[in-house]
Design a protein around this motif. Sequence first.
Motif, PDB file in Angstrom:
ATOM      1  N   ALA A  16       0.891  -1.368  -0.201  1.00 34.19           N
ATOM      2  CA  ALA A  16       0.099   0.084  -0.060  1.00 34.19           C
ATOM      3  C   ALA A  16       0.876   1.259  -0.190  1.00 34.19           C
ATOM      4  O   ALA A  16       0.468   2.341  -0.847  1.00 34.19           O
ATOM      5  CB  ALA A  16      -0.996   0.026   1.168  1.00 34.19           C
ATOM      6  N   MET A  17       1.923   1.145   0.633  1.00 37.81           N
ATOM      7  CA  MET A  17       2.657   2.313   0.603  1.00 37.81           C
ATOM      8  C   MET A  17       3.428   2.495  -0.613  1.00 37.81           C
ATOM      9  O   MET A  17       3.622   3.669  -1.221  1.00 37.81           O
ATOM     10  CB  MET A  17       4.291   2.030   1.785  1.00 37.81           C
ATOM     11  CG  MET A  17       5.012   3.367   1.871  1.00 37.81           C
ATOM     12  SD  MET A  17       6.226   2.934   3.106  1.00 37.81           S
ATOM     13  CE  MET A  17       7.287   4.180   2.895  1.00 37.81           C
ATOM     14  N   TYR A  18       3.903   1.599  -1.344  1.00 35.50           N
ATOM     15  CA  TYR A  18       4.210   1.572  -3.036  1.00 35.50           C
ATOM     16  C   TYR A  18       3.133   2.258  -3.845  1.00 35.50           C
ATOM     17  O   TYR A  18       3.454   3.158  -4.340  1.00 35.50           O
ATOM     18  CB  TYR A  18       4.633   0.456  -3.316  1.00 35.50           C
ATOM     19  CG  TYR A  18       4.911   0.363  -4.685  1.00 35.50           C
ATOM     20  CD1 TYR A  18       6.104   0.687  -5.311  1.00 35.50           C
ATOM     21  CD2 TYR A  18       3.876  -0.101  -5.828  1.00 35.50           C
ATOM     22  CE1 TYR A  18       6.317   0.634  -6.775  1.00 35.50           C
ATOM     23  CE2 TYR A  18       4.090  -0.420  -6.971  1.00 35.50           C
ATOM     24  CZ  TYR A  18       5.331  -0.046  -7.404  1.00 35.50           C
ATOM     25  OH  TYR A  18       5.391   0.004  -8.867  1.00 35.50           O
ATOM     26  N   LEU A  70      19.027   0.253  -1.813  1.00 30.79           N
ATOM     27  CA  LEU A  70      17.696   1.186  -1.488  1.00 30.79           C
ATOM     28  C   LEU A  70      18.670   2.136  -0.636  1.00 30.79           C
ATOM     29  O   LEU A  70      18.258   3.465  -0.560  1.00 30.79           O
ATOM     30  CB  LEU A  70      16.644   0.630  -0.853  1.00 30.79           C
ATOM     31  CG  LEU A  70      15.359   1.341  -0.832  1.00 30.79           C
ATOM     32  CD1 LEU A  70      14.983   1.611  -2.151  1.00 30.79           C
ATOM     33  CD2 LEU A  70      14.425   0.746   0.201  1.00 30.79           C
ATOM     34  N   PHE A  71      19.412   1.627   0.454  1.00 31.07           N
ATOM     35  CA  PHE A  71      19.945   2.526   1.613  1.00 31.07           C
ATOM     36  C   PHE A  71      21.122   3.622   0.807  1.00 31.07           C
ATOM     37  O   PHE A  71      21.188   4.653   1.152  1.00 31.07           O
ATOM     38  CB  PHE A  71      20.680   1.791   2.573  1.00 31.07           C
ATOM     39  CG  PHE A  71      21.411   2.615   3.592  1.00 31.07           C
ATOM     40  CD1 PHE A  71      20.761   3.405   4.332  1.00 31.07           C
ATOM     41  CD2 PHE A  71      22.830   2.619   3.521  1.00 31.07           C
ATOM     42  CE1 PHE A  71      21.190   4.095   5.527  1.00 31.07           C
ATOM     43  CE2 PHE A  71      23.388   3.387   4.696  1.00 31.07           C
ATOM     44  CZ  PHE A  71      22.524   4.087   5.554  1.00 31.07           C
ATOM     45  N   GLU A  72      21.582   3.033  -0.135  1.00 28.96           N
ATOM     46  CA  GLU A  72      22.710   3.767  -0.800  1.00 28.96           C
ATOM     47  C   GLU A  72      21.981   5.118  -1.747  1.00 28.96           C
ATOM     48  O   GLU A  72      22.424   6.221  -1.874  1.00 28.96           O
ATOM     49  CB  GLU A  72      23.611   2.987  -1.948  1.00 28.96           C
ATOM     50  CG  GLU A  72      24.520   2.074  -1.071  1.00 28.96           C
ATOM     51  CD  GLU A  72      25.109   1.381  -2.005  1.00 28.96           C
ATOM     52  OE1 GLU A  72      24.828   1.269  -3.323  1.00 28.96           O
ATOM     53  OE2 GLU A  72      26.404   0.689  -1.570  1.00 28.96           O
ATOM     54  N   ILE A  97      11.799   2.172   6.001  1.00 32.59           N
ATOM     55  CA  ILE A  97      12.453   3.543   6.337  1.00 32.59           C
ATOM     56  C   ILE A  97      13.230   4.211   5.176  1.00 32.59           C
ATOM     57  O   ILE A  97      13.009   5.379   5.079  1.00 32.59           O
ATOM     58  CB  ILE A  97      13.541   3.261   7.608  1.00 32.59           C
ATOM     59  CG1 ILE A  97      12.485   2.774   8.914  1.00 32.59           C
ATOM     60  CG2 ILE A  97      14.374   4.403   7.911  1.00 32.59           C
ATOM     61  CD1 ILE A  97      13.331   2.271  10.026  1.00 32.59           C
ATOM     62  N   SER A  98      13.969   3.296   4.375  1.00 34.32           N
ATOM     63  CA  SER A  98      14.927   4.008   3.341  1.00 34.32           C
ATOM     64  C   SER A  98      14.017   4.626   2.298  1.00 34.32           C
ATOM     65  O   SER A  98      14.176   5.560   1.764  1.00 34.32           O
ATOM     66  CB  SER A  98      15.937   2.915   2.935  1.00 34.32           C
ATOM     67  OG  SER A  98      16.880   2.512   3.726  1.00 34.32           O
ATOM     68  N   PHE A  99      12.962   3.951   1.825  1.00 35.79           N
ATOM     69  CA  PHE A  99      11.996   4.152   0.979  1.00 35.79           C
ATOM     70  C   PHE A  99      11.435   5.461   1.336  1.00 35.79           C
ATOM     71  O   PHE A  99      11.124   6.393   0.410  1.00 35.79           O
ATOM     72  CB  PHE A  99      10.858   3.204   0.575  1.00 35.79           C
ATOM     73  CG  PHE A  99       9.974   3.418  -0.527  1.00 35.79           C
ATOM     74  CD1 PHE A  99      10.780   3.688  -1.776  1.00 35.79           C
ATOM     75  CD2 PHE A  99       8.684   3.256  -0.670  1.00 35.79           C
ATOM     76  CE1 PHE A  99       9.945   3.886  -2.904  1.00 35.79           C
ATOM     77  CE2 PHE A  99       7.785   3.678  -1.460  1.00 35.79           C
ATOM     78  CZ  PHE A  99       8.350   3.929  -2.894  1.00 35.79           C
ATOM     79  N   HIS A 100      10.986   5.764   2.635  1.00 33.48           N
ATOM     80  CA  HIS A 100      10.350   6.876   3.155  1.00 33.48           C
ATOM     81  C   HIS A 100      11.356   7.960   3.071  1.00 33.48           C
ATOM     82  O   HIS A 100      11.152   9.239   2.569  1.00 33.48           O
ATOM     83  CB  HIS A 100      10.133   6.693   4.740  1.00 33.48           C
ATOM     84  CG  HIS A 100       9.786   8.060   5.347  1.00 33.48           C
ATOM     85  ND1 HIS A 100       8.654   9.017   5.207  1.00 33.48           N
ATOM     86  CD2 HIS A 100      10.545   8.575   6.258  1.00 33.48           C
ATOM     87  CE1 HIS A 100       9.043   9.915   5.786  1.00 33.48           C
ATOM     88  NE2 HIS A 100      10.043   9.822   6.628  1.00 33.48           N
TER      89      HIS A 100
END
Length: 254
Positions: free
Chosen positions: A61-63, A127-129, A243-246
């Motif tokens: 849902a976040m996506y 994703l973090f990078e 968290i990283s996507f946010h």
Amino acid sequence: MMSTVEYDEQLRLLHENCDKLIQEYERDIYKDVMEFRVKENNIFVANLAGIWGQAFVAYEAMYLMTIELGKKHINIAGTKKGNNINYGNKFFAIMNIHGRACQIFMEILCLLKGGFVDGALARWRSLFELSIYAMFINKNNDEVASAYMKQANTGEKNAKWAKLADCFKNHKGNITFKLLFENRDYPDEAKDIWQKQYELASKIVHTSPQGTMKRIGVVEPIGAMVAGGTNWGLHVPAEHAVISFHHISEEFFS
């Protein structure tokens, strides 16, 4: 334990019957795979969905929400000239980073649904990078964003594009991800936590002894070798990814 003579005899029989064994394998492989899917894989995936189903729905849902808002954001941010839509360098660079982040975010979900915890953490590393790149580009001048995009057409491996930032103009040597990460305004405690998680993911990505013997999916004490999906530790890459996507979305929408 098999003797050398017995082993040689078994090897001889194997060579003699090799063609027959291959034919039997080709004949039975479809049936065997279907049985595996029904008896083992499907049951495991169904059990996993039963435990983590609500989390998977919230994740997806976040996506979907981000994609919908992203489309509107792109339409608003552009300046239309004839049939073309123009964007500033900074916006365009972070827009592409965000697009890639959306793709990786869903790749991680696919791995989580199959119980591939370590694979999901390995993808989180990317994703973090991206989150660090988006943060760095957003807080620096437009020339940094332009250099980031131009470097896509080169063979340069390090973050040479970051040298146009004021903080690195006098830096000698390569700009590494570690330098970009340390430049981020994290509290010391948070920076230490994320550094350790990134190092763990890096060990898994680079097939180090730690990444093989100390995988998340291996329950301590080590008593079994994980060779497929597992229910153990799914929350680690799932939470990290959210968290990283946010963080990346925050940079994009700002």
